[in-house]
Design a protein around this motif. Structure first.
Motif, mmCIF file in Angstrom:
data_model
loop_
_atom_site.group_PDB
_atom_site.id
_atom_site.type_symbol
_atom_site.label_atom_id
_atom_site.label_comp_id
_atom_site.label_asym_id
_atom_site.label_seq_id
_atom_site.Cartn_x
_atom_site.Cartn_y
_atom_site.Cartn_z
ATOM 1 N N UNK A 177 0.223 -1.065 0.270
ATOM 2 C CA UNK A 177 -0.248 0.037 -0.237
ATOM 3 C C UNK A 177 0.761 1.274 -0.038
ATOM 4 N N UNK A 178 2.029 1.234 0.264
ATOM 5 C CA UNK A 178 2.877 2.134 0.280
ATOM 6 C C UNK A 178 4.773 2.058 -0.363
ATOM 7 N N UNK A 179 5.148 3.033 -1.109
ATOM 8 C CA UNK A 179 6.200 3.014 -1.038
ATOM 9 C C UNK A 179 7.167 4.228 -0.735
ATOM 10 N N UNK A 180 8.486 3.362 -0.277
ATOM 11 C CA UNK A 180 9.229 4.859 0.657
ATOM 12 C C UNK A 180 11.152 5.050 -0.158
ATOM 13 N N UNK A 181 11.173 6.425 -0.406
ATOM 14 C CA UNK A 181 12.827 5.440 -1.089
ATOM 15 C C UNK A 181 13.520 6.745 -1.076
ATOM 16 N N UNK A 182 14.378 6.660 -1.770
ATOM 17 C CA UNK A 182 15.490 7.896 -1.793
ATOM 18 C C UNK A 182 15.789 7.452 -3.191
ATOM 19 N N UNK A 221 16.532 4.862 -6.459
ATOM 20 C CA UNK A 221 16.572 3.266 -6.958
ATOM 21 C C UNK A 221 17.635 2.635 -6.808
ATOM 22 N N UNK A 222 18.534 1.148 -5.929
ATOM 23 C CA UNK A 222 17.306 0.427 -5.430
ATOM 24 C C UNK A 222 17.009 0.805 -3.666
ATOM 25 N N UNK A 223 17.959 1.974 -3.167
ATOM 26 C CA UNK A 223 17.660 2.013 -2.299
ATOM 27 C C UNK A 223 15.493 2.738 -1.280
ATOM 28 N N UNK A 224 14.836 2.126 -1.884
ATOM 29 C CA UNK A 224 14.287 1.962 -1.383
ATOM 30 C C UNK A 224 12.981 0.721 -1.056
ATOM 31 N N UNK A 225 11.802 0.914 -0.540
ATOM 32 C CA UNK A 225 10.764 -0.303 0.175
ATOM 33 C C UNK A 225 9.435 0.361 -0.474
ATOM 34 N N UNK A 226 8.684 -1.491 -0.917
ATOM 35 C CA UNK A 226 9.514 -2.684 -1.255
ATOM 36 C C UNK A 226 10.200 -1.670 -3.055
ATOM 37 N N UNK A 282 14.063 11.166 -4.191
ATOM 38 C CA UNK A 282 14.414 11.302 -5.194
ATOM 39 C C UNK A 282 14.237 10.494 -7.011
ATOM 40 N N UNK A 283 14.578 9.419 -6.477
ATOM 41 C CA UNK A 283 14.044 8.364 -7.547
ATOM 42 C C UNK A 283 13.271 6.562 -7.351
ATOM 43 N N UNK A 284 11.886 6.640 -7.386
ATOM 44 C CA UNK A 284 11.478 6.120 -6.871
ATOM 45 C C UNK A 284 10.719 4.839 -8.387
#
Length: 214
Positions: free
Chosen positions: A68-73, A75-80, A94-96
């Motif tokens: 249901x959510x995605x957070x990240x700085x 790709x690939x430093x993101x979740x999920x 920055x880039x997801x």
């Protein structure tokens, strides 16, 4: 990230040059028809067939899971990770990247490997497939069918029912309207308002200020 920005830059430059080049280009095309008693493939059908195949392949893409959510700085430093579908909220500092997206997307660069639906507020929204909703930002790119509105410096969609408002608006086969400095469409059912207006399928391929085709 660098490859994505390169693609966006090349697309914008291509559309700007195409707006001028197509004014003198003489093309006798008809839009693909569903039925023909002549047995002769209409002009444009050769191109429409592989385009339809690519769209079918895109629609069959699904992520390895759903979140249901995605957070990240970036790709690939993101979740999920980028292989998931996301439905709900995404924040890209920055880039997801995700497979399919539905919901509210806020960030610098938001990428969907397939469809992106909802309210998309990014400096760059890049979707390889279809989309439904409102895209707001510097660049809005959809490689498939988009239904809704795109508001940005550069707006690009392959096809769909769309209103594009920006400096550069580009579409292949769309129903709707383009309002901007440069408006370019291969096939358009609607109105263009801008300094340069190009509709390749029309007898009036180029008109300043306003152009239309139905």
């Amino acid at each position: 990230m660098k490859r994505l920005m390169f693609v966006v830059t090349v697309m914008s430059a291509y559309a700007a040059f195409a707006a001028v080049a197509k004014v003198s280009e003489v093309r006798h095309e008809t839009r693909p028809v569903h039925n023909s008693g002549t047995g002769v493939m209409p002009a444009g059908a050769q191109e429409a067939m592989p385009r339809a195949a690519r769209r079918l392949a895109r629609n069959e893409r699904h992520g390895v899971g759903y979140m249901p959510v995605q957070f990240g700085f970036f790709t690939p430093l993101q979740w999920p990770n980028a292989d998931y579908d996301v439905g709900g909220f995404r924040l890209d500092l920055v880039y997801g990247t995700c497979c399919n997206f539905d919901g509210l997307d806020i960030g610098i660069v938001g990428v969907a490997r397939n469809h992106a639906n909802g309210l998309l507020v990014n400096l760059v929204t890049y979707a390889e497939g279809d989309g439904i909703g409102l895209g707001i930002g510097g660049v809005n790119y959809f490689g498939g069918d988009f239904i809704g509105a795109q508001v940005g410096l550069a707006n690009w969609t392959d096809s769909g029912n769309v209103v594009q408002i920006g400096v550069l608006n580009r579409g292949y086969d769309i129903k709707g309207h383009q309002l901007g400095l440069i408006n370019v469409a291969e096939h358009l059912e609607g109105v263009q308002v801008g300094l340069i207006n190009v509709i390749s399928c029309s007898d009036q391929k180029f008109l300043p200020i306003i152009n239309m085709y139905y």
